[in-house]
Write a protein that holds these residues in place. Structure first.
Motif, short mmCIF file in Angstrom:
data_model
loop_
_atom_site.label_atom_id
_atom_site.label_comp_id
_atom_site.label_asym_id
_atom_site.label_seq_id
_atom_site.Cartn_x
_atom_site.Cartn_y
_atom_site.Cartn_z
N ASP A 240 0.83 -1.21 0.00
CA ASP A 240 0.00 0.00 0.00
C ASP A 240 0.86 1.25 0.00
OD1 ASP A 240 -2.62 -0.79 -0.24
OD2 ASP A 240 -2.93 -1.09 1.90
N HIS B 276 -0.50 4.84 -1.01
CA HIS B 276 -1.56 4.92 -0.02
C HIS B 276 -0.96 5.03 1.38
CE1 HIS B 276 -4.54 3.91 -3.04
NE2 HIS B 276 -3.84 2.84 -3.38
N ILE C 120 -9.02 0.08 1.66
CA ILE C 120 -7.75 0.51 1.08
C ILE C 120 -6.92 1.24 2.13
CG2 ILE C 120 -6.64 1.93 -0.66
CD1 ILE C 120 -9.04 1.48 -2.46
N GLY C 121 -5.78 0.67 2.50
CA GLY C 121 -4.91 1.29 3.48
C GLY C 121 -5.40 1.18 4.91
N LYS D 281 -10.26 -3.93 -1.20
CA LYS D 281 -9.94 -2.79 -2.07
C LYS D 281 -11.08 -2.46 -3.02
CE LYS D 281 -4.89 -3.39 -1.94
NZ LYS D 281 -4.73 -2.37 -0.88
#
Length: 224
Positions: A40, A45, A153-154, A189
């Protein structure tokens, strides 16, 4: 030839020593970072995580994980051969590819390896799954899983996911909220737990209903 065999034996011995020590350390120490998190960061990210002991995560969250990912978590020793066989049969029929990985296998992959397929990674995953089942209690496996699994995400772990999606701690998740986070886990994601639509909504609601089944059926008994 003899020299090559000796070198290979030494390399194998050191590999076993290092990996056993690594797994043994993570039984007691929070996992600080993973290869997925590194990916990531390399992709631009940020990484959000907040290690939280299992005792401070609402019990409905591990129940939702069991309901959505691995209903026989407390029964198997790392591999659910029935689920693997069922997944292979369904995949042979065509349509959406389904996996048969247990929470133990996913924890081994997330903590020690990288994402993606390939025979080498799968073999390593099986090896680390055996190690964590031997060296960690089930409560520790679930604790690590719920702290390093990607929930967006992240975003890593139930606590960071709860803060991101619902604005409060994972200590007070409702069955619906826990079900929505669990629904995100297979494809973090591409899925969101806030105002989910389509499959994520249906799957999250189904998991929320099964949270009670897990509780009443004692499917989370190994976590108590």
């Amino acid at each position: 030839m003899i020299r090559a065999v000796r070198l290979l034996s030494k390399a194998l011995l050191w590999f076993v020593i290092v990996t056993v020590a690594w797994v043994g350390l993570y039984r007691f120490v929070p996992v600080p970072f993973t290869f997925t998190m590194a990916g990531d960061l390399m992709g631009g990210h940020s990484v959000t995580k907040d290690w939280t002991p299992l005792s401070r995560i609402d019990p409905d969250m591990p129940r939702a994980a069991i309901a959505g990912e691995d209903s026989r978590f407390c029964e198997h020793h790392g591999f659910d051969y029935r689920a693997i066989a069922n997944a292979a049969w369904r995949n042979a029929q065509g349509g959406r590819i389904r996996g048969g990985s247990t929470i133990s296998q996913q924890t081994a992959k997330n903590a020690f390896l990288w994402q993606g397929g390939g025979y080498v990674r799968k073999a390593m995953e099986a090896y680390f799954t055996v190690l964590i089942e031997l060296l960690w209690p089930k409560k520790r496996i679930m604790e690590v899983y719920l702290n390093i699994a990607e929930t967006g995400i992240g975003t890593y772990g139930a606590e960071a996911g709860a803060q991101r999606y619902f604005g409060h701690s994972a200590a007070r998740l409702s069955p619906t909220e826990a079900g929505r986070i669990a629904a995100v886990l297979p494809l973090p994601k591409k899925r969101e737990a806030v105002a989910p639509k389509g499959f994520v909504r249906r799957h999250g609601n189904a998991i929320a209903r099964y949270v009670g089944v897990v509780r009443r059926g004692g499917l989370d008994a190994c976590l108590k």
